[in-house]
Scaffold this motif. Structure first.
Motif, PDB file in Angstrom:
ATOM      1  N   ASN A  66      -8.451 -28.964  -6.044  1.00 56.03           N
ATOM      2  CA  ASN A  66      -9.838 -29.297  -5.782  1.00 56.03           C
ATOM      3  C   ASN A  66     -10.083 -30.790  -5.734  1.00 56.03           C
ATOM      4  O   ASN A  66     -11.011 -31.308  -6.362  1.00 56.03           O
ATOM      5  N   PHE A  85     -17.256 -20.226  12.468  1.00 60.42           N
ATOM      6  CA  PHE A  85     -16.020 -20.379  11.710  1.00 60.42           C
ATOM      7  C   PHE A  85     -16.258 -21.200  10.444  1.00 60.42           C
ATOM      8  O   PHE A  85     -15.811 -20.834   9.359  1.00 60.42           O
ATOM      9  N   PHE A 130      -7.180 -28.985   0.040  1.00 62.20           N
ATOM     10  CA  PHE A 130      -8.207 -29.318  -0.944  1.00 62.20           C
ATOM     11  C   PHE A 130      -8.144 -28.352  -2.133  1.00 62.20           C
ATOM     12  O   PHE A 130      -8.277 -28.738  -3.288  1.00 62.20           O
ATOM     13  N   MET A 156     -13.450 -16.814  -3.306  1.00 56.54           N
ATOM     14  CA  MET A 156     -12.275 -17.337  -3.990  1.00 56.54           C
ATOM     15  C   MET A 156     -12.584 -18.476  -4.950  1.00 56.54           C
ATOM     16  O   MET A 156     -11.707 -19.028  -5.575  1.00 56.54           O
ATOM     17  N   ARG A 157     -13.855 -18.816  -5.059  1.00 55.25           N
ATOM     18  CA  ARG A 157     -14.309 -19.798  -6.047  1.00 55.25           C
ATOM     19  C   ARG A 157     -13.659 -21.168  -5.900  1.00 55.25           C
ATOM     20  O   ARG A 157     -13.328 -21.819  -6.879  1.00 55.25           O
ATOM     21  N   VAL A 158     -13.418 -21.592  -4.660  1.00 58.59           N
ATOM     22  CA  VAL A 158     -12.972 -22.959  -4.432  1.00 58.59           C
ATOM     23  C   VAL A 158     -14.220 -23.812  -4.339  1.00 58.59           C
ATOM     24  O   VAL A 158     -15.099 -23.523  -3.530  1.00 58.59           O
ATOM     25  N   PRO A 159     -14.334 -24.851  -5.187  1.00 61.89           N
ATOM     26  CA  PRO A 159     -15.556 -25.668  -5.140  1.00 61.89           C
ATOM     27  C   PRO A 159     -15.572 -26.624  -3.949  1.00 61.89           C
ATOM     28  O   PRO A 159     -15.495 -27.838  -4.120  1.00 61.89           O
ATOM     29  N   LEU A 160     -15.650 -26.089  -2.738  1.00 61.45           N
ATOM     30  CA  LEU A 160     -15.798 -26.955  -1.572  1.00 61.45           C
ATOM     31  C   LEU A 160     -17.125 -27.677  -1.700  1.00 61.45           C
ATOM     32  O   LEU A 160     -18.101 -27.102  -2.178  1.00 61.45           O
ATOM     33  N   PRO A 161     -17.158 -28.970  -1.287  1.00 63.78           N
ATOM     34  CA  PRO A 161     -18.411 -29.715  -1.460  1.00 63.78           C
ATOM     35  C   PRO A 161     -19.578 -29.081  -0.686  1.00 63.78           C
ATOM     36  O   PRO A 161     -19.440 -28.739   0.478  1.00 63.78           O
ATOM     37  N   VAL A 208      -6.235 -33.824   1.116  1.00 61.36           N
ATOM     38  CA  VAL A 208      -6.538 -34.114   2.525  1.00 61.36           C
ATOM     39  C   VAL A 208      -5.910 -35.444   2.931  1.00 61.36           C
ATOM     40  O   VAL A 208      -5.401 -35.600   4.042  1.00 61.36           O
ATOM     41  N   ASN A 209      -5.923 -36.433   1.996  1.00 69.72           N
ATOM     42  CA  ASN A 209      -5.233 -37.695   2.285  1.00 69.72           C
ATOM     43  C   ASN A 209      -3.773 -37.439   2.590  1.00 69.72           C
ATOM     44  O   ASN A 209      -3.199 -38.023   3.508  1.00 69.72           O
ATOM     45  N   SER A 249     -17.136 -35.811   3.604  1.00 62.88           N
ATOM     46  CA  SER A 249     -17.350 -34.423   3.188  1.00 62.88           C
ATOM     47  C   SER A 249     -18.131 -34.338   1.879  1.00 62.88           C
ATOM     48  O   SER A 249     -18.910 -33.416   1.669  1.00 62.88           O
ATOM     49  N   ILE A 269      -9.829 -34.399  -3.053  1.00 60.24           N
ATOM     50  CA  ILE A 269      -9.721 -34.892  -1.687  1.00 60.24           C
ATOM     51  C   ILE A 269      -8.338 -35.490  -1.449  1.00 60.24           C
ATOM     52  O   ILE A 269      -7.907 -35.695  -0.321  1.00 60.24           O
ATOM     53  N   PRO A 274      -7.651 -26.300  16.588  1.00 59.92           N
ATOM     54  CA  PRO A 274      -8.697 -26.918  15.759  1.00 59.92           C
ATOM     55  C   PRO A 274      -9.069 -26.053  14.551  1.00 59.92           C
ATOM     56  O   PRO A 274      -9.308 -26.571  13.460  1.00 59.92           O
ATOM     57  N   ILE A 311     -15.677 -19.686   6.721  1.00 57.30           N
ATOM     58  CA  ILE A 311     -14.699 -20.272   5.797  1.00 57.30           C
ATOM     59  C   ILE A 311     -15.397 -20.698   4.507  1.00 57.30           C
ATOM     60  O   ILE A 311     -14.950 -20.423   3.402  1.00 57.30           O
ATOM     61  N   LEU A 331     -14.963 -29.547  14.219  1.00 54.25           N
ATOM     62  CA  LEU A 331     -14.551 -28.467  15.111  1.00 54.25           C
ATOM     63  C   LEU A 331     -15.200 -28.614  16.480  1.00 54.25           C
ATOM     64  O   LEU A 331     -14.534 -28.501  17.506  1.00 54.25           O
ATOM     65  N   VAL A 341      -8.895 -27.082  10.423  1.00 53.92           N
ATOM     66  CA  VAL A 341      -9.910 -26.925   9.380  1.00 53.92           C
ATOM     67  C   VAL A 341      -9.344 -26.117   8.209  1.00 53.92           C
ATOM     68  O   VAL A 341      -9.567 -26.434   7.040  1.00 53.92           O
ATOM     69  N   TYR A 354      -5.452 -17.027  -5.619  1.00 50.90           N
ATOM     70  CA  TYR A 354      -6.407 -16.121  -6.236  1.00 50.90           C
ATOM     71  C   TYR A 354      -5.843 -14.726  -6.392  1.00 50.90           C
ATOM     72  O   TYR A 354      -6.567 -13.789  -6.700  1.00 50.90           O
ATOM     73  N   PHE A 369     -19.019 -29.458   3.008  1.00 50.26           N
ATOM     74  CA  PHE A 369     -17.933 -28.937   3.822  1.00 50.26           C
ATOM     75  C   PHE A 369     -18.430 -28.356   5.142  1.00 50.26           C
ATOM     76  O   PHE A 369     -17.904 -28.661   6.205  1.00 50.26           O
ATOM     77  N   SER A 379     -17.199 -29.772   8.679  1.00 53.30           N
ATOM     78  CA  SER A 379     -16.280 -28.931   9.429  1.00 53.30           C
ATOM     79  C   SER A 379     -16.847 -28.568  10.796  1.00 53.30           C
ATOM     80  O   SER A 379     -16.140 -28.592  11.805  1.00 53.30           O
ATOM     81  N   PHE A 422     -14.413 -18.955   0.980  1.00 55.24           N
ATOM     82  CA  PHE A 422     -13.721 -19.719  -0.056  1.00 55.24           C
ATOM     83  C   PHE A 422     -14.615 -20.009  -1.253  1.00 55.24           C
ATOM     84  O   PHE A 422     -14.159 -19.996  -2.387  1.00 55.24           O
ATOM     85  N   TYR A 456     -13.484 -36.368   7.547  1.00 54.43           N
ATOM     86  CA  TYR A 456     -13.648 -35.407   6.453  1.00 54.43           C
ATOM     87  C   TYR A 456     -13.460 -36.095   5.112  1.00 54.43           C
ATOM     88  O   TYR A 456     -14.240 -35.904   4.175  1.00 54.43           O
ATOM     89  N   ILE A 457     -12.403 -36.924   5.015  1.00 53.86           N
ATOM     90  CA  ILE A 457     -12.106 -37.596   3.748  1.00 53.86           C
ATOM     91  C   ILE A 457     -13.288 -38.476   3.326  1.00 53.86           C
ATOM     92  O   ILE A 457     -13.682 -38.497   2.162  1.00 53.86           O
TER      93      ILE A 457
END
Lengths: 512, 158
Positions: free
Chosen positions: A408, B133, A404, B145-150, A413-414, B97, A410, A393, B137, B110, A397, A51, B102, B106, B141, B93-94
């Motif tokens: 964007n 945390f 990811f 930062m515009r990350v499309p975390l689910p 992560v794999n 999520s 998954i 930990p 995060i 954690l 995360v 970014y 997310f 997470s 994000f 997570y895989i």
């Protein structure tokens, strides 16, 4: 000259200066944390660089790595656990000083020497890279092919004590880089019909897996084994007497950065190598070598200036040829590609201000290092109190988010799951993982140049030695490949003559 | 956990052979003698040589190292549970999520890991660390930062 002014203009905006300050804090913290090496720190920084503008991204990486390399000395001196691998060479020496109650003195010396070494490295980088780039414009596939081979060879020999395992590590990296569509024929390779493998294994997620997740596994399986409480500094004046000591060992301060710069400029070898070599050289040339390892500052002067110089110098082959100097710059190259910039001599023509902005960033980083480093020494006791079992930990995360965020999906992560555990198993069995990452980033370059050279020369292997520079590079590389074999033959011959039987026996017992 | 080099060598040779077989099936471009299978074959060949060397070395040092040498830390059950937890945290997570989002995934990961590494005595602080945390995060994000975390279950809330 004009480029330098443009570069200064690029860097001196409030936004980039803010990025630099944040990267300073990040670099100091991660470097001081045992278990987060400079490479892991830069890998964790990558998702954030998406970014940022290219110049801000490069500035943040340059700053973070320069500070992390110094900060690694702090736990090295106070806990005898080097925060980054390049501090390992003199952690025992610095710890011995701490035990004598000279902890802050050791850190003060290492800070000032790091700054001087870093500045010398930055000067070397700014002057040699443009000159080398002009020279490199003449290079064709043959030269690039050999340069890449040379970088990989160095990596195999430098990382770890078993070059064969390094070589296997490189092969794994090269093979991983081939997954997905072949860029020459367009055929999918090693995808086994899995759709998400078609676009290949992304370098950045592989890197996060190999370094960061691998480190999380390594650290968490060893929780509570080392000393946790820092001895702490006695609160004295950090820079008291530093000037006198540095003046006393001024030749080390010249020799260290020069060794660091040369080793850094070699493709494939980086700052940890530089520190070890400088420390050994300092001991060899010292008037009082018997004092080494008893808390004697001479080796610290040489090695801590050397690793910071080397940190800058590793950017030389990376920018000029696109062949990384070490694993940190391998990541930098990955980020450059993400930003649509292909490193190589052409960058100096098309994007000169950007390249010069890297040089400017290194100067700023090494100057800021002085006050920030001092602050870090002052708060080191508090900083080292963050326990590994909490930090790791959180890092895990962060790895998930980072892998990811690349595209964007998954899939990232794999990749970190698979490669993280592979990396853990490899490291447990003595396979260095830095060569894997170098192999992965260089895979495309190596294959493309090899295939084009083969097609151009119609399969004539001799064409690889047809041009003078290519021939020199090629023969040197091949000589290095066979050097262990030659060494073995010499040892055998000597053994037969019976002169050094004992000596070689000693040697083999050391190796096992 | 040090496995004898000979065993590693055999694994590496097996993988190399597999790669060479797969690489032979890549279609070559008509008219170009060097198809996409050439380079992988060369690299796998190098790897195979390394494998043979490891077998040779492993057998030579077998008496000193044995087939499998475990460091003290690798002998405890705790180590394997830790590794298992890291593995299942990522796997969890895989798999989940997308549905849970997310932030919740997470937090769970954690909390579980911290509970394991720090012990039950620090349950409350572990809970606080994982919640803050994860939320921090997620917000940084997604919003910054515009990350499309689910978003998952918390899609509308955050």
């Amino acid at each position: 000259m004009e480029n330098i002014f443009l570069a200064i203009k690029l860097i001196f905006t409030w936004k980039i200066l803010l990025v630099i300050i944040c990267s300073c804090a990040f670099g100091l913290f991660t470097g001081a944390m045992p278990g987060i090496s400079a490479t892991v720190a830069i890998a964790l920084l990558v998702p954030v660089t998406f970014y940022l503008s290219p110049e801000a991204a490069l500035a943040s990486m340059a700053t973070a790595v320069a500070l992390a390399i110094f900060a690694g000395d702090i736990p090295g001196a106070l806990l005898r656990i080097p925060g980054v691998p390049s501090s390992a060479a003199y952690a025992d020496e610095a710890y011995a000083m701490t035990q004598k109650g000279l902890g802050e003195k050791a850190l003060g010396i290492s800070l000032v020497c790091s700054v001087i070494g870093g500045l010398m490295g930055a000067i070397a980088l700014s002057f040699s890279a443009p000159l080398l780039a002009e020279f490199a414009l003449e290079f064709q596939y043959y030269e690039y092919f050999w340069l890449a081979c040379m970088g990989l060879t160095t990596a195999a020999f430098v990382c770890g004590d078993q070059p064969v395992k390094g070589m296997i590590s490189i092969c794994i990296g090269l093979l991983l880089s081939m997954v997905g569509f072949d860029m020459i024929s367009g055929a999918p390779r090693f995808t086994f019909g899995i759709l998400s493998l078609m676009e290949g294994i992304h370098f950045i997620s592989a890197l996060i897996g190999v370094f960061a997740v691998g480190e999380v596994c390594r650290n968490l399986t060893r929780v509570g084994k080392g000393p946790v409480v820092a001895i702490g500094t006695s609160g004295g004046h950090v820079f008291k007497g530093t000037g006198r000591i540095i003046w006393k060992y001024k030749w080390n301060l010249v020799r260290g950065p020069i060794i660091g710069t040369i080793i850094g400029a070699l493709p494939g070898a980086g700052s940890d190598m530089a520190a070890w070599v400088s420390y050994a050289v300092a001991k060899k040339f010292s008037k009082e070598p018997e004092k080494f390892l008893t808390g004697h500052p001479e080796g610290i002067v040489a090695a801590s200036s050397s690793n910071n110089a080397s940190t800058c110098a590793t950017w030389i082959p990376s920018i000029v040829f696109g062949i990384p100097g070490d694993s940190v710059t391998a990541i930098v190259i990955g980020v450059l590609f993400l930003k649509g910039l292909e490193p190589g001599p052409a960058v100096f023509l098309e994007n000169a201000p950007l390249v010069y902005s890297i040089f400017v960033s290194f100067f700023i980083a090494n100057i800021i290092l002085l006050p920030m480093g001092l602050l870090a020494i002052k708060i080191s006791k508090q900083m080292l109190r963050v326990p590994t079992e909490v930090l790791m930990p959180l890092v895990l995360v962060f790895c998930i988010v980072g892998s990811f965020a690349i595209n964007n999906s998954i899939m990232g992560v794999n990749v970190i799951l698979a490669l993280g555990f592979m990396s853990f198993l490899m490291q447990e069995n003595g396979f260095p993982v830095a060569p894997l990452i170098l192999g992965m980033i260089m895979g495309e370059l190596l294959e493309e140049n090899f295939m084009q050279a083969m097609i151009a020369a119609d399969g004539n292997i001799l064409a690889f030695f047809g041009r003078p520079i290519a021939a020199t590079l090629g023969l040197t590389t091949i000589l290095v490949w066979f050097s262990p074999l030659i060494g073995l033959v010499i040892a055998k011959l000597r053994q037969r003559s019976g002169r050094t039987v004992e000596l070689s026996q000693n040697k083999t017992s050391c190796k096992t | 956990m040090r496995i004898n080099d000979a065993i590693l060598g055999i694994i590496i040779i097996a993988v190399s052979i597999f790669i060479i077989i797969v690489a032979r099936s890549f279609p070559a471009l008509p008219g170009v003698p060097y198809g996409p299978g050439v380079f992988p074959t060369i690299i796998a060949g190098c790897m195979m040589l390394g494998g043979f060397f490891l077998i040779f070395k492993g057998i030579r040092h077998l008496r000193e190292t044995g087939w499998l040498a475990l460091d003290p830390w690798a002998k405890t059950l705790r180590t394997y549970i830790t590794l298992g937890l890291i593995f299942f945290a990522l796997l969890f997570y895989i798999l989940f999520s997308e549905d849970l989002g997310f932030a919740i995934t997470s937090m769970l990961i954690l909390f579980l890991l911290l509970l394991w590494t720090r012990g039950r005595k620090r349950l409350i602080s572990s809970l606080i660390i994982s919640v803050t945390f994860s939320l921090a995060i997620y917000l940084v994000f997604v919003k910054f930062m515009r990350v499309p975390l689910p978003g998952g279950l918390m899609q509308g809330i955050l």
